[in-house]
Design a protein around this motif. Structure first.
Motif, PDB file in Angstrom:
ATOM      1  N   ALA A 500       9.192   3.052  -0.041  1.00  0.00           N
ATOM      2  CA  ALA A 500       8.580   2.512   1.173  1.00  0.00           C
ATOM      3  C   ALA A 500       9.479   1.475   1.819  1.00  0.00           C
ATOM      4  O   ALA A 500       9.666   1.455   3.045  1.00  0.00           O
ATOM      5  CB  ALA A 500       7.214   1.910   0.845  1.00  0.00           C
ATOM      6  N   LYS A 503      12.579   3.243   3.249  1.00  0.00           N
ATOM      7  CA  LYS A 503      12.236   3.971   4.466  1.00  0.00           C
ATOM      8  C   LYS A 503      12.041   3.021   5.637  1.00  0.00           C
ATOM      9  O   LYS A 503      12.460   3.301   6.771  1.00  0.00           O
ATOM     10  CB  LYS A 503      10.973   4.798   4.233  1.00  0.00           C
ATOM     11  N   ALA A 504      11.416   1.891   5.374  1.00  0.00           N
ATOM     12  CA  ALA A 504      11.192   0.910   6.438  1.00  0.00           C
ATOM     13  C   ALA A 504      12.508   0.384   7.001  1.00  0.00           C
ATOM     14  O   ALA A 504      12.586   0.021   8.176  1.00  0.00           O
ATOM     15  CB  ALA A 504      10.349  -0.254   5.912  1.00  0.00           C
ATOM     16  N   LEU A 549       8.323  11.427  -0.169  1.00  0.00           N
ATOM     17  CA  LEU A 549       8.277  10.250   0.703  1.00  0.00           C
ATOM     18  C   LEU A 549       9.224  10.383   1.896  1.00  0.00           C
ATOM     19  O   LEU A 549       9.242   9.516   2.767  1.00  0.00           O
ATOM     20  CB  LEU A 549       8.647   8.993  -0.093  1.00  0.00           C
ATOM     21  N   VAL A 641       5.749  -4.008   5.077  1.00  0.00           N
ATOM     22  CA  VAL A 641       6.111  -2.632   4.735  1.00  0.00           C
ATOM     23  C   VAL A 641       4.906  -1.884   4.189  1.00  0.00           C
ATOM     24  O   VAL A 641       4.631  -0.730   4.569  1.00  0.00           O
ATOM     25  CB  VAL A 641       7.265  -2.620   3.707  1.00  0.00           C
ATOM     26  N   GLU A 644       2.510  -0.956   6.914  1.00  0.00           N
ATOM     27  CA  GLU A 644       2.966   0.115   7.788  1.00  0.00           C
ATOM     28  C   GLU A 644       2.965   1.472   7.116  1.00  0.00           C
ATOM     29  O   GLU A 644       2.549   2.471   7.702  1.00  0.00           O
ATOM     30  CB  GLU A 644       4.371  -0.205   8.304  1.00  0.00           C
ATOM     31  N   PHE A 645       3.403   1.515   5.850  1.00  0.00           N
ATOM     32  CA  PHE A 645       3.606   2.812   5.203  1.00  0.00           C
ATOM     33  C   PHE A 645       2.508   3.178   4.204  1.00  0.00           C
ATOM     34  O   PHE A 645       2.434   4.329   3.777  1.00  0.00           O
ATOM     35  CB  PHE A 645       4.968   2.828   4.494  1.00  0.00           C
ATOM     36  N   CYS A 646       1.682   2.219   3.812  1.00  0.00           N
ATOM     37  CA  CYS A 646       0.622   2.505   2.829  1.00  0.00           C
ATOM     38  C   CYS A 646      -0.759   2.125   3.354  1.00  0.00           C
ATOM     39  O   CYS A 646      -1.729   2.125   2.585  1.00  0.00           O
ATOM     40  CB  CYS A 646       0.901   1.754   1.530  1.00  0.00           C
TER      41      CYS A 646
END
Length: 748
Positions: A500, A503-504, A549, A641, A644-646
């Motif tokens: 995560a 990726k961020a 992911l 993060v 945003e992603f979880c």
């Protein structure tokens, strides 16, 4: 992706002959006529000066080589210590300098070859090739093919060539000494040539003869027992060849006057050999024939070793992403960087076609190498002064820092005695290296040099200009998150968290599995006997999870005598910006002591660190306590993060003496970190109790590492340590990269 490594199949004799074989060619067989024309008999001093200058750099190269036996030699040391900007300059300069030198040696070989074999000139319409050029191209293709097959075969060939060559030159020296007339050496430094002032210009001309010692370090990764064999080969080759050059130049000038040896059309070494053998044995033709044969061997060994070294630099630059990674490919059968060899071979052949002036190629090679040698000495100083944790050489230079300082000054200073065309070429390649880095390599490489890390980690102590320069030239390569993997049960959670963050930041995940080997077992033996099936399964699952992911991942298995400590060395090796590690009852080399992780983390590490106490990774409700310290900044970025992603719900907690003041602080703190929409909670009273109370409803607690010192923690404990054991949710401890003095590490 996985790392490509080179097999260690070069022994000490083969390593020594790579240096001797390269250096023994040009000074004796190709350049004497021009050298005598510059300095007369004093050219012997020019060779001695060149040897002394080389010795300073050879000592520095030996120390760096025993600490970092990697393919690429001088380029690798400069890139690692000074950073990819200087690495681009050194890499391009070293690579092209070796290619020019290889072409120079091959032309010398062709010149000797046409004296014994009839080779026709060739006209290709727009290009006309002389017989020497045709012979050189054919020889160059042969040597390129030999290197393509492998370093072991190259080393074996070098041993045969150098031994034969030494025998021929020894016989030449003995017979020449018997015929010597020392009166021809007077005046030793002719006034019409500038007296002793001509010695340094002579050194600038013949310095191409001393390029071989550094070539040994370019194959350091392939040398057996480099801690012992590398210094012996590097320093030994310089001493041996310098002695031979000085003796041979004196012998030749005492057999025949230097004025005749420097005349147009003269071939000094052949003429002296013919005279010496004729006078002593009545076999002048044999003497000339042996020297021609020796010239073929000398230029062949020089060309062979230069091609070997230049392809390794090309390979190393590809590995560091300063040039395309396509060059990294190792041949499945020969275990050589065959694409690097092919590209280098093309450059050599092109040089042979485009340039027919042997002196231009020789001086161009010297100029570029002098730049690299100067940077190499500076690299040693940086490695010493930065106290880099991974720097542990088995050999150290004497009289530090005098030795590397003199090496740098003499290397850069000798450039001034070259002709303007070579000086201009040097400047051109420096500019080209800078432009190449800024417009190609900077956005691809992720290598950060020790120098920039040292400056930026101490930005408050450094001049603003130094900090600005270090920041400006930092690479734009992708953000790298390293995840040490050992337990299949926690692997997915660590990959999810690290993925995560990667990726961020548009970066890469680096999965590392460390295998602890008993101290009694040699790592090489462990590599042969270890069953990698379990490690492969673990890393393969990490690749599958990373693919889900949609984040790039590279994986590595590392065999080490250490376990937890190796994590930090691996993070340095793989240029991590962030390390995400698990925190279990048997983790980090101290069963049941989570504090051992914190003790390591209190050192000045050049990357951020997250340690996950995993009780079931669930980022749905994340609690972030903050008191405004630097580590809570990292906690805030991780919370962003996860939001945003979880789809995490973020709660910020601040414990203050005054509630109103605490609310004002927390609101400003959250807004500055783009967390203004998070739930804000302010408590008064005991910090530990407040955190534990609010953690009851949280699924993940993200807390910054303590600012208290090591001794304080050992005596009185910390809020972090107490909370970790008392709460039921998972805990993520964050420590931001920064430099801390020894006093602060101990006492906070």
């Amino acid at each position: 992706m996985t790392d490509e490594e080179l097999a260690k199949d070069l022994g000490p004799v083969a390593a020594l002959t790579i240096g001797v074989g390269t250096m023994i060619g040009a000074g004796i067989f190709v350049l004497p006529r021009e050298a005598y024309g510059i300095a007369g008999p004093a050219v012997a001093l020019s060779f001695v000066v060149g040897g002394v200058i080389s010795l300073f750099t050879a000592l520095s190269a030996s120390e760096l080589g025993t600490a970092m036996p990697k393919a690429g030699g001088s380029y690798y040391y400069v890139n690692h210590a000074l950073g990819p900007l200087f690495g681009s300059i050194a890499g391009m300069g070293n690579w092209m300098g070796l290619a020019f030198a290889s072409a120079f040696y091959v032309i010398g070989f062709g010149d000797f070859l046409v004296s014994v074999v009839s080779i026709p000139a060739v006209s290709l319409g727009v290009v006309s090739l002389s017989a020497v050029q045709v012979a050189a191209i054919l020889a160059g293709l042969l040597f390129i093919g030999v290197n393509y097959v492998g370093a072991k075969e190259t080393g074996a060939l070098q041993v045969v060539i150098v031994i034969t060559l030494v025998v021929i030159l020894t016989a030449f020296s003995i017979l020449g000494f018997l015929e010597a007339d020392l009166t021809t050496l007077r005046p030793f430094a002719p006034s019409e040539l500038g007296g002793y002032g001509a010695v340094l210009p002579g050194t600038a001309l013949v310095f191409v003869s001393f390029l071989g010692f550094a070539k040994i370090t370019t194959v350091a990764e392939e040398i057996k027992n480099p801690g012992r064999n590398l210094p012996l080969a590097v320093v030994g080759s310089v001493v041996i060849v310098t002695t031979m050059y000085a003796i041979l130049m004196i012998v030749m000038a005492s057999v025949k006057p230097w004025q005749e040896l420097s005349a147009a059309g003269a071939d000094p070494v052949v003429e002296v050999a013919q005279l010496s053998f004729e006078s002593a044995l009545g076999l002048g033709g044999l003497g000339a024939g042996l020297i021609i044969f020796g010239g073929l061997l000398a230029t062949a060994s020089s060309a062979n070793a230069s091609i070997l070294a230049s392809s390794r630099i090309n390979f190393a630059m590809g590995r560091d992403k300063l040039v395309t990674a396509w060059l990294n490919e190792i041949h499945p059968r020969f275990a050589t960087p065959y694409r690097s060899i092919a590209v280098t071979g093309f450059i050599i052949v092109f040089s042979l076609v485009a340039v027919d002036d042997i002196k231009v190629l020789a001086k161009a090679g010297s100029a570029l190498h002098l730049i690299v040698y100067g940077l190499l000495n500076l690299a040693l100083i940086v490695m010493r002064e930065s106290d880099a944790p991974d720097y542990d050489p088995e050999f150290t230079v004497p009289l530090y820092p005098i030795t590397p300082i003199l090496g740098a000054v003499f290397s850069f200073g000798l450039i001034a005695f070259l002709d303007p065309i070579e000086i201009g070429l040097s400047v051109l390649f420096v500019v080209f290296g800078i432009v190449w880095y800024l417009f190609y390599a900077r956005e691809r490489t992720d290598k950060r040099g020790i120098l920039s890390r040292y400056v930026l980690s101490r930005s408050s102590e450094m001049p603003d200009a130094a900090v600005s320069a270090a920041s400006t030239v930092q690479p734009d390569g992708g953000y790298r998150v390293m995840v040490p993997l050992s337990n299949p049960e926690s692997e997915r959670d660590l990959v999810s968290l690290g993925g995560a963050v990667a990726k961020a930041n548009g970066g890469t995940l680096v999965g590392v599995h460390i295998v602890k080997v008993p101290d009694q077992t040699a790592l090489e033996s462990a590599r042969e006997e270890y069953d990698f099936a379990e490690a492969d399964r673990l890393l393969e699952q990490a690749r599958v999870d990373a693919d889900e992911l949609d984040v790039d991942i590279e994986t590595h298995t590392v065999l080490s005598h250490r376990s937890f400590e190796e994590v930090f060395d691996a993070a340095e090796t793989y240029n991590a910006d962030l390390v995400v590690m698990g925190w279990g009852p048997d983790s980090h080399g101290s069963p049941g002591r989570a504090e051992s992780a914190v003790e390591e983390m209190t050192n000045a590490l050049p990357y951020d660190v997250l340690v996950l106490k995993d009780r079931g990774f669930d980022p749905s409700h994340v609690l972030v306590p903050t008191a405004g310290g630097p580590d809570s900044d990292l906690s805030a970025s991780i919370a962003s993060v996860l939001r945003e992603f979880c789809d995490a719900e973020i709660e910020l907690l601040h414990v203050a003496d005054d509630a109103a003041e605490g609310e004002r602080f927390l609101r400003e703190w959250a807004d500055e970190r783009d967390l203004g929409d998070a739930a804000l909670t302010v408590e008064t009273g005991d910090v530990e109790a407040a955190i534990e109370s609010h953690a009851t409803d949280a699924s993940l607690l993200v807390v910054g590492a303590t600012e208290r010192g090591l001794l304080s923690r050992l005596v009185g404990g910390t809020v972090v340590m107490d909370v970790v054991d008392d709460v039921e949710c998972s805990v993520l401890m964050a420590e931001q990269s920064r430099a801390r003095s020894i006093r602060k590490r101990l006492f906070g």
